[in-house]
Motif scaffolding. Sequence first.
Motif, PDB file in Angstrom:
ATOM      1  N   LEU A 118      66.788 -17.034 -44.841  1.00 23.09           N
ATOM      2  CA  LEU A 118      67.283 -18.294 -45.269  1.00 23.09           C
ATOM      3  C   LEU A 118      68.907 -18.391 -44.323  1.00 23.09           C
ATOM      4  O   LEU A 118      69.953 -17.622 -44.469  1.00 23.09           O
ATOM      5  CB  LEU A 118      68.331 -18.218 -47.619  1.00 23.09           C
ATOM      6  N   VAL A 159      58.832 -29.603 -47.336  1.00 23.37           N
ATOM      7  CA  VAL A 159      58.967 -28.243 -46.261  1.00 23.37           C
ATOM      8  C   VAL A 159      57.468 -27.587 -46.129  1.00 23.37           C
ATOM      9  O   VAL A 159      57.430 -27.072 -45.585  1.00 23.37           O
ATOM     10  CB  VAL A 159      59.597 -27.182 -47.385  1.00 23.37           C
ATOM     11  N   VAL A 215      60.788 -24.633 -40.500  1.00 20.93           N
ATOM     12  CA  VAL A 215      60.359 -23.593 -41.626  1.00 20.93           C
ATOM     13  C   VAL A 215      60.298 -22.766 -40.036  1.00 20.93           C
ATOM     14  O   VAL A 215      61.138 -21.272 -40.720  1.00 20.93           O
ATOM     15  CB  VAL A 215      59.144 -23.387 -42.331  1.00 20.93           C
ATOM     16  N   MET A 229      61.039 -17.718 -49.367  1.00 19.52           N
ATOM     17  CA  MET A 229      61.550 -18.149 -48.721  1.00 19.52           C
ATOM     18  C   MET A 229      62.557 -16.488 -48.412  1.00 19.52           C
ATOM     19  O   MET A 229      62.893 -16.482 -48.447  1.00 19.52           O
ATOM     20  CB  MET A 229      62.782 -19.411 -48.856  1.00 19.52           C
ATOM     21  N   TYR A 282      64.769 -27.927 -54.808  1.00 26.91           N
ATOM     22  CA  TYR A 282      63.494 -27.666 -54.109  1.00 26.91           C
ATOM     23  C   TYR A 282      62.783 -28.153 -54.998  1.00 26.91           C
ATOM     24  O   TYR A 282      63.335 -27.908 -56.553  1.00 26.91           O
ATOM     25  CB  TYR A 282      63.755 -26.525 -53.998  1.00 26.91           C
ATOM     26  N   ARG A 341      62.567 -30.606 -50.576  1.00 31.33           N
ATOM     27  CA  ARG A 341      63.794 -30.443 -50.832  1.00 31.33           C
ATOM     28  C   ARG A 341      64.244 -31.763 -50.175  1.00 31.33           C
ATOM     29  O   ARG A 341      64.010 -32.365 -49.291  1.00 31.33           O
ATOM     30  CB  ARG A 341      63.990 -29.733 -49.937  1.00 31.33           C
ATOM     31  N   ARG A 395      59.481 -18.550 -41.473  1.00 33.10           N
ATOM     32  CA  ARG A 395      60.061 -18.302 -42.302  1.00 33.10           C
ATOM     33  C   ARG A 395      60.113 -18.621 -43.814  1.00 33.10           C
ATOM     34  O   ARG A 395      60.650 -17.339 -45.289  1.00 33.10           O
ATOM     35  CB  ARG A 395      61.531 -18.165 -42.703  1.00 33.10           C
ATOM     36  N   ILE A 396      58.807 -19.125 -44.067  1.00 35.28           N
ATOM     37  CA  ILE A 396      58.604 -19.401 -45.828  1.00 35.28           C
ATOM     38  C   ILE A 396      57.215 -19.460 -45.594  1.00 35.28           C
ATOM     39  O   ILE A 396      56.349 -19.860 -44.638  1.00 35.28           O
ATOM     40  CB  ILE A 396      59.039 -21.158 -45.290  1.00 35.28           C
ATOM     41  N   ASP A 409      69.461 -24.458 -45.765  1.00 37.62           N
ATOM     42  CA  ASP A 409      68.026 -24.712 -46.345  1.00 37.62           C
ATOM     43  C   ASP A 409      68.845 -25.280 -48.005  1.00 37.62           C
ATOM     44  O   ASP A 409      67.673 -24.937 -48.523  1.00 37.62           O
ATOM     45  CB  ASP A 409      67.084 -22.623 -46.920  1.00 37.62           C
TER      46      ASP A 409
END
Length: 117
Positions: free
Chosen positions: A87, A48, A65, A84, A95, A38, A68-69, A91
Motif C-alpha cells: 500500500l 478498483v 492496481v 491489498m 473503499y 474508492r 498489488r490488489i 491508496d
Amino acid sequence: QLQLVESGGGLVQPGGSLRLSCAASGFLVDYYAIGWFRQAPGKERTGVSCISGRGGSTIFYADFVDGRITISRDDAKNTIYLQMNSLIPADTAVYYCNALKLWHSYWGPGTQVTVSS
C-alpha cells in the motif's frame, strides 16, 4: 433488510497490507457481479476491481492496481474480499463495495483506509 457492509479498513504504514471484506445480508451474492470502488477526499469515486457472479470467472482491475490488489469471493460465506498489498499513501480513501445484477444495485457504507507513516 438487504445490505452490504464493508470491514477491514484502518491505518497502515506504506508497504503494508490490508484485507477488506464485503459481507452481504438479506440476499445471496452468488449471481451478483461485485465491484470495489474508492473515493479519496475531494475526488470522484473510482473503480478498483470487479468480479463476475457465479464463481467469479471474470475479473478486472484498474490500471493503478499494478498487481498489488487481488479480489476474490466466497459465495458460501456471502462475502467478497479485497486483498491489498504494498500500500502507498495514494491508496488512502474510503473503499466501497457494490453488488450488481440487472437493475438491482446495492452499496455498502464504506470503510476507511489510511496509508501513512
